[in-house]
Design an enzyme around this catalytic site. Structure first.
Site, PDB file in Angstrom:
ATOM      1  CG  ASN A 157      -2.492   5.880  -0.676  1.00  0.00           C
ATOM      2  OD1 ASN A 157      -1.789   6.594  -1.587  1.00  0.00           O
ATOM      3  ND2 ASN A 157      -3.391   5.392  -1.153  1.00  0.00           N
ATOM      4  CG  HIS A 217      -5.989  -0.023  15.192  1.00  0.00           C
ATOM      5  ND1 HIS A 217      -7.148   0.723  15.036  1.00  0.00           N
ATOM      6  CD2 HIS A 217      -5.757  -0.798  14.177  1.00  0.00           C
ATOM      7  CE1 HIS A 217      -7.666   0.545  13.782  1.00  0.00           C
ATOM      8  NE2 HIS A 217      -6.837  -0.502  13.170  1.00  0.00           N
ATOM      9  NE  ARG A 218      -3.950   1.007   9.599  1.00  0.00           N
ATOM     10  CZ  ARG A 218      -4.778   0.119   9.789  1.00  0.00           C
ATOM     11  NH1 ARG A 218      -4.293  -1.177   9.919  1.00  0.00           N
ATOM     12  NH2 ARG A 218      -5.922   0.524   9.766  1.00  0.00           N
ATOM     13  CG  ASP A 274      -1.007  -9.408  11.337  1.00  0.00           C
ATOM     14  OD1 ASP A 274      -1.700  -9.082  10.230  1.00  0.00           O
ATOM     15  OD2 ASP A 274      -1.249 -10.396  11.881  1.00  0.00           O
ATOM     16  CB  THR A 275      -4.174  -4.792  12.279  1.00  0.00           C
ATOM     17  OG1 THR A 275      -3.254  -3.856  12.315  1.00  0.00           O
ATOM     18  CG2 THR A 275      -5.447  -4.174  13.030  1.00  0.00           C
ATOM     19  CE1 TYR A 325     -14.814  -8.390  11.426  1.00  0.00           C
ATOM     20  CE2 TYR A 325     -12.661  -7.770  10.998  1.00  0.00           C
ATOM     21  CZ  TYR A 325     -13.622  -8.723  11.019  1.00  0.00           C
ATOM     22  OH  TYR A 325     -13.212 -10.159  10.759  1.00  0.00           O
ATOM     23  CG  ASN A 331      -1.963   1.041   1.400  1.00  0.00           C
ATOM     24  OD1 ASN A 331      -1.634   2.174   0.667  1.00  0.00           O
ATOM     25  ND2 ASN A 331      -2.963   0.787   2.048  1.00  0.00           N
TER      26      ASN A 331
HETATM   27  P1  IMP Z   1      -4.157  -5.922   8.215  1.00  0.00           P
HETATM   28  O1  IMP Z   1      -3.115  -6.734   9.185  1.00  0.00           O
HETATM   29  O2  IMP Z   1      -3.887  -4.496   8.234  1.00  0.00           O
HETATM   30  O3  IMP Z   1      -4.070  -6.396   7.112  1.00  0.00           O
HETATM   31  O4  IMP Z   1      -5.691  -6.128   8.893  1.00  0.00           O
HETATM   32  C1  IMP Z   1      -6.067  -7.339   9.142  1.00  0.00           C
HETATM   33  C2  IMP Z   1      -7.708  -7.282   9.062  1.00  0.00           C
HETATM   34  O5  IMP Z   1      -8.013  -6.603  10.323  1.00  0.00           O
HETATM   35  C3  IMP Z   1      -8.277  -6.593   7.855  1.00  0.00           C
HETATM   36  O6  IMP Z   1      -8.389  -7.229   6.933  1.00  0.00           O
HETATM   37  C4  IMP Z   1      -9.586  -6.124   8.312  1.00  0.00           C
HETATM   38  O7  IMP Z   1     -10.333  -6.928   8.526  1.00  0.00           O
HETATM   39  C5  IMP Z   1      -9.102  -5.700  10.037  1.00  0.00           C
HETATM   40  N1  IMP Z   1      -8.779  -4.254  10.137  1.00  0.00           N
HETATM   41  C6  IMP Z   1      -7.303  -3.827  10.256  1.00  0.00           C
HETATM   42  N2  IMP Z   1      -7.353  -2.437  10.435  1.00  0.00           N
HETATM   43  C7  IMP Z   1      -8.731  -2.251  10.427  1.00  0.00           C
HETATM   44  C8  IMP Z   1      -9.317  -0.844  10.565  1.00  0.00           C
HETATM   45  O8  IMP Z   1      -8.457   0.041  11.019  1.00  0.00           O
HETATM   46  N3  IMP Z   1     -10.576  -0.844  10.623  1.00  0.00           N
HETATM   47  C9  IMP Z   1     -11.483  -1.783  10.360  1.00  0.00           C
HETATM   48  N4  IMP Z   1     -10.756  -3.165  10.343  1.00  0.00           N
HETATM   49  C10 IMP Z   1      -9.581  -3.341  10.393  1.00  0.00           C
END
Ligand code: IMP
Length: 191
Positions: free
Chosen positions: A13, A177-178, A69-70, A151, A11
């Site tokens: 951005n 969070h990010r 990772d989130t 979400y 990404n």
């Molecule tokens: P990733 O690790 O950033 O790819 O996040 C994994 C998953 O967590 C994503 O596919 C979303 O379903 C969810 N997610 C992560 N960040 C967000 C957010 O800021 N808002 C809503 N869902 C999130």
């Protein structure tokens, strides 16, 4: 010359946003280093997946690297969907199906508290460091708002009476969070 550091993301951005806060580094994304393959995310924790991604880049491409990772952790569901947030309702990574499944699984629970948690793993000068960002909140009873992704329509952050999907990107980025995890990383790198 500025130190090169890879942000294990596709990404651009996200890359530009973080680059603006790290003037002493030259940030590269996966495309910049010719990493076109999908990096496996097979660990069962956020920390594990972030480290898998950063290690993959370090081992194969030789660059110091950070990866994030989130997950959405829902208290009454034993912190599910957590590391499985993207694929909660199946491999299709369908946000609407994920939210529907979560709303169904929560329908008989009175405790709707939840949190988004981001973990960043940094491999730098042969050492591994972790940074974390958390936003607490609750899961709404139905989807609200059209902005954002994942979400966002069913997550209401603590202290607000709107969902993430009803906030502007700027409002969300102030408390997300990010953003919190990235700020912890930036404070460390700018030290
Ligand atoms: P990733 O690790 O950033 O790819 O996040 C994994 C998953 O967590 C994503 O596919 C979303 O379903 C969810 N997610 C992560 N960040 C967000 C957010 O800021 N808002 C809503 N869902 C999130």
């Amino acid at each position: 010359m500025k130190k090169k550091l890879v942000f294990a993301t596709n990404n651009r951005n996200k890359l530009i946003e973080v680059q603006a806060m790290l003037p002493d580094y030259e940030l590269l994304c996966l495309e910049d280093i010719g990493c076109t393959e999908e990096i496996p995310e097979t660990a069962d924790t956020l920390e594990g997946n972030a480290l898998l991604k950063a290690t993959y880049v370090k081992d194969r491409f030789g660059f110091d690297c950070f990866a994030d990772d989130t997950g959405l952790e829902v208290t009454s569901l034993n912190n599910e969907p957590g590391v499985y947030s993207a694929r909660y309702a199946g491999e299709g990574k369908d946000s609407n199906a994920n939210m529907d499944k979560l709303l169904t699984n929560l329908s008989s629970e009175s405790d709707r508290s939840a949190r988004f948690r981001t973990v960043i793993a940094l491999i730098s000068n042969g050492k591994t460091h972790y940074f974390e960002g958390i936003v607490n909140g609750e899961i709404l009873h139905s989807k609200q708002g059209n902005d954002g992704f994942g979400y966002d329509p069913i997550f209401q952050p603590e202290g607000f009476n709107v969902s993430f999907a009803e906030m502007t990107l700027q409002e969300k980025n102030k408390i997300s969070h990010r953003a919190r995890a990235v700020n912890a990383l930036i404070n460390y790198l700018n030290k």
